[in-house]
Design a protein around this motif. Structure first.
Motif, PDB file in Angstrom:
ATOM      1  N   GLY A  44       0.795  -1.215   0.000  1.00  0.00           N
ATOM      2  CA  GLY A  44       0.000   0.000   0.000  1.00  0.00           C
ATOM      3  C   GLY A  44       0.828   1.266   0.000  1.00  0.00           C
ATOM      4  O   GLY A  44       1.986   1.268   0.414  1.00  0.00           O
ATOM      5  N   ARG A  45       0.210   2.307  -0.495  1.00  0.00           N
ATOM      6  CA  ARG A  45       0.744   3.659  -0.394  1.00  0.00           C
ATOM      7  C   ARG A  45      -0.326   4.503   0.269  1.00  0.00           C
ATOM      8  O   ARG A  45      -1.493   4.462  -0.107  1.00  0.00           O
ATOM      9  CB  ARG A  45       1.053   4.226  -1.776  1.00  0.00           C
ATOM     10  N   VAL A  46       0.109   5.246   1.274  1.00  0.00           N
ATOM     11  CA  VAL A  46      -0.819   6.084   2.030  1.00  0.00           C
ATOM     12  C   VAL A  46      -0.270   7.507   2.024  1.00  0.00           C
ATOM     13  O   VAL A  46       0.862   7.740   2.444  1.00  0.00           O
ATOM     14  CB  VAL A  46      -0.980   5.560   3.473  1.00  0.00           C
ATOM     15  N   GLU A  47      -1.068   8.434   1.540  1.00  0.00           N
ATOM     16  CA  GLU A  47      -0.653   9.832   1.521  1.00  0.00           C
ATOM     17  C   GLU A  47      -0.674  10.399   2.931  1.00  0.00           C
ATOM     18  O   GLU A  47      -1.482   9.965   3.772  1.00  0.00           O
ATOM     19  CB  GLU A  47      -1.594  10.629   0.621  1.00  0.00           C
ATOM     20  N   PRO A  48       0.201  11.357   3.221  1.00  0.00           N
ATOM     21  CA  PRO A  48       0.199  11.985   4.554  1.00  0.00           C
ATOM     22  C   PRO A  48      -1.188  12.510   4.903  1.00  0.00           C
ATOM     23  O   PRO A  48      -1.852  13.134   4.081  1.00  0.00           O
ATOM     24  CB  PRO A  48       1.206  13.131   4.413  1.00  0.00           C
ATOM     25  N   GLY A  49      -1.631  12.210   6.103  1.00  0.00           N
ATOM     26  CA  GLY A  49      -2.925  12.671   6.585  1.00  0.00           C
ATOM     27  C   GLY A  49      -4.106  11.810   6.181  1.00  0.00           C
ATOM     28  O   GLY A  49      -5.221  12.047   6.633  1.00  0.00           O
ATOM     29  N   ALA A  50      -3.893  10.810   5.328  1.00  0.00           N
ATOM     30  CA  ALA A  50      -5.007   9.944   4.910  1.00  0.00           C
ATOM     31  C   ALA A  50      -5.503   9.128   6.094  1.00  0.00           C
ATOM     32  O   ALA A  50      -4.746   8.785   6.995  1.00  0.00           O
ATOM     33  CB  ALA A  50      -4.561   9.021   3.773  1.00  0.00           C
ATOM     34  N   ARG A  51      -6.781   8.823   6.074  1.00  0.00           N
ATOM     35  CA  ARG A  51      -7.407   8.029   7.147  1.00  0.00           C
ATOM     36  C   ARG A  51      -8.112   6.828   6.542  1.00  0.00           C
ATOM     37  O   ARG A  51      -8.683   6.911   5.470  1.00  0.00           O
ATOM     38  CB  ARG A  51      -8.413   8.874   7.913  1.00  0.00           C
TER      39      ARG A  51
END
Length: 72
Positions: A44-51
């Motif tokens: 996975g890739r999660v952008e900063p601040g993603a929930r």
């Protein structure tokens, strides 16, 4: 955990990881590069601040943060 992949399949997955087109959006700011035919395993890739919204799994959820941080 064992991913059920042979050496060739493992190499194919690892080769795809740098390609943004290999990732499918699952939540806003979150995308997965699936392993196999479904979305139950992947990178996975999660952008900063993603929930992540509240969700359930049929088995345990496991994740390993390679860069950055995560609050669960």
């Amino acid at each position: 955990a064992h991913l059920g992949l042979d050496l060739d399949d493992t190499a194919a997955v690892l080769t795809r990881l740098p390609d943004p087109a290999a990732y499918l959006p699952v939540f806003p700011g979150v995308s997965i590069c699936p392993i196999g035919q479904d979305m139950s395993r992947g990178f996975g890739r999660v952008e900063p601040g993603a929930r992540f919204p509240e969700h359930r799994h049929l088995d345990r959820e496991r994740f390993l943060v390679l860069s950055g941080s995560c609050l669960d």
